[in-house]
Design an enzyme around this catalytic site. Sequence first.
Site, PDB file in Angstrom:
ATOM      1  N   SER A  90       2.886  -0.612 -11.880  1.00 22.00           N
ATOM      2  CA  SER A  90       1.607  -1.308 -11.770  1.00 22.00           C
ATOM      3  C   SER A  90       0.625  -1.005 -12.886  1.00 22.00           C
ATOM      4  CB  SER A  90       0.966  -0.971 -10.433  1.00 22.00           C
ATOM      5  OG  SER A  90       0.827   0.424 -10.296  1.00 22.00           O
ATOM      6  N   HIS A 104       4.496  -5.427  -7.248  1.00 23.08           N
ATOM      7  CA  HIS A 104       3.900  -6.155  -8.374  1.00 23.08           C
ATOM      8  C   HIS A 104       4.814  -7.245  -8.918  1.00 23.08           C
ATOM      9  CE1 HIS A 104       0.298  -3.735  -8.553  1.00 23.08           C
ATOM     10  NE2 HIS A 104       1.079  -2.738  -8.186  1.00 23.08           N
ATOM     11  N   LYS A 111      -0.955  -8.883  -2.689  1.00 26.27           N
ATOM     12  CA  LYS A 111      -1.203  -9.116  -4.117  1.00 26.27           C
ATOM     13  C   LYS A 111      -0.877 -10.565  -4.465  1.00 26.27           C
ATOM     14  CE  LYS A 111      -1.414  -4.220  -4.767  1.00 26.27           C
ATOM     15  NZ  LYS A 111      -0.829  -2.938  -5.138  1.00 26.27           N
TER      16      LYS A 111
HETATM   17  C1  LIG Z   1      -0.815  -1.678  -4.270  1.00 28.44           C
HETATM   18  C2  LIG Z   1       0.485  -0.955  -4.214  1.00 28.44           C
HETATM   19  C3  LIG Z   1       1.070  -0.599  -2.998  1.00 28.44           C
HETATM   20  C4  LIG Z   1       0.315  -0.723  -1.699  1.00 28.44           C
HETATM   21  O1  LIG Z   1       0.262  -2.024  -1.265  1.00 28.44           O
HETATM   22  P1  LIG Z   1      -0.967  -2.460  -0.292  1.00 28.44           P
HETATM   23  O2  LIG Z   1      -0.457  -3.645   0.414  1.00 28.44           O
HETATM   24  O3  LIG Z   1      -2.129  -2.712  -1.171  1.00 28.44           O
HETATM   25  O4  LIG Z   1      -1.200  -1.290   0.626  1.00 28.44           O
HETATM   26  C5  LIG Z   1       2.353  -0.082  -2.991  1.00 28.44           C
HETATM   27  N1  LIG Z   1       3.036   0.101  -4.149  1.00 28.44           N
HETATM   28  C6  LIG Z   1       2.495  -0.187  -5.334  1.00 28.44           C
HETATM   29  C7  LIG Z   1       3.284   0.030  -6.566  1.00 28.44           C
HETATM   30  C8  LIG Z   1       1.188  -0.699  -5.414  1.00 28.44           C
HETATM   31  O5  LIG Z   1       0.621  -0.947  -6.595  1.00 28.44           O
END
Ligand SMILES: *Cc1c(COP(=O)(O)O)cnc(C)c1O
Length: 422
Positions: free
Chosen positions: A208, A236, A267
């Site tokens: 990320s 991501h 996301k």
């Molecule tokens: C944002 C993120 C998460 C967590 O996901 P949420 O649905 O926001 O709790 C897990 N793994 C990675 C790599 C992230 O960037």
Amino acid sequence: MSFSRKPRVEAGTTSAPADVFGYDAFFNHALDGLKGAGNYRHFARLERLPGQFPRALLHSDGAVREVTVWCSNDYLGMSQHPTVEAAMVEAGHTSGAGAGGTRNISGTHQVHAALEAELAALHRKDAALLFTSGYIANQGALATLASRLPNCIVLSDAKNHASMIAGLRQSGAEKLIFRHNDVAHLAELLAALPRERPKLIAVESVYSMDGTIADLRSIAALAKEYGALTYVDEVHAVGLYGVRGGGIIDALGLHDQIDIVQATLAKAFGVMGGYVAASAATIDFLRSFSAEFIFTTSLSPVLVAAALSSVRHVATATDLRIRHQTQVAKLKKALAAARIPVLATDTHIVPVIIGDAKRCKAVCDGLRDNHNIYVQPINFPTVPRGTERLRLTPSPLHTDAQIAALVTALTTELARHGVPQA
Ligand SMILES: *Cc1c(COP(=O)(O)O)cnc(C)c1O
């Protein structure tokens, strides 16, 4: 840590002296440490403008200004898509606001089952399981697998997300960390382990903060050779890569070679919630043993209906994925032409390296105050010290004019704050 404790006894009380330890003094001392290092987190207060993403109102110090948001993980703008919004409103009318219980006790609705079936199909797995967030999905799935597989040893990429680390720590399982995306190092570690011992390889597909992509083909081959289970965080990548948005595994056609896929609905899908998809046995095992799944109220049907609508829409929205990559390429090209120091990536994540927490924040403040652009500084511990950065995330909804305005503003602010050109 040294700080001056201020024992305090409430006036007029004879029993129970309050705050002998000096709790607030302790908290404030720790916060002062963050402030001194430039790592204190200031939250920007945004007011989203439905239908106008990436434009939003930014509230600060009693003033309101309209800004362009350049750091959202709402990668495709799906959080404001009319179809998704309509599904959410409709679900509110038909199901109400909350789920009413844990999945076991009246919190499993038709729509939860429908979304799980859709996600299983997206990843071409037998089954999927919803969690309340991507973070909880990682924590719950990894803690459960690594603690319950007898004498399990975990092989974990050095840059894995905090939620994966939390789950693995919680499991108490032995853990070997391999250098980021270093498959040779992973192979070396695997070769030294007893063949019969259960092994779990945990990686992300798209990292990320750096925008790097794991070599999943080689990792899958190694896992097969050494009899390891593979777990891939596609947070991501889902919605963005693969013909139907099934992520990097989908794009590479590795569906049957990676055992467990984890991702988020928050996301690219623009809503909220997390999940894992895997074999029927794996999913039933997690459903039956993960405390993070069992002991919490299930996702609101409103969220689940919106997510289902989004996943279905995104699966066929090839134009959106193409437009996303087009805008990403345009931004990268314009930044390179302006000699702005960008970390080269093959993904939609565009990190501009500043390398100093205070300067990073100063650049972001300048973008906001002088150019009506909102980018959040990314500091330690999210990234290592000395690699503080702006993490730009273009969406299909960012226009060419907004890209040009960003590059002009960045050029001015980087020069003002003495950030060297690339
Ligand atoms: C944002 C993120 C998460 C967590 O996901 P949420 O649905 O926001 O709790 C897990 N793994 C990675 C790599 C992230 O960037």
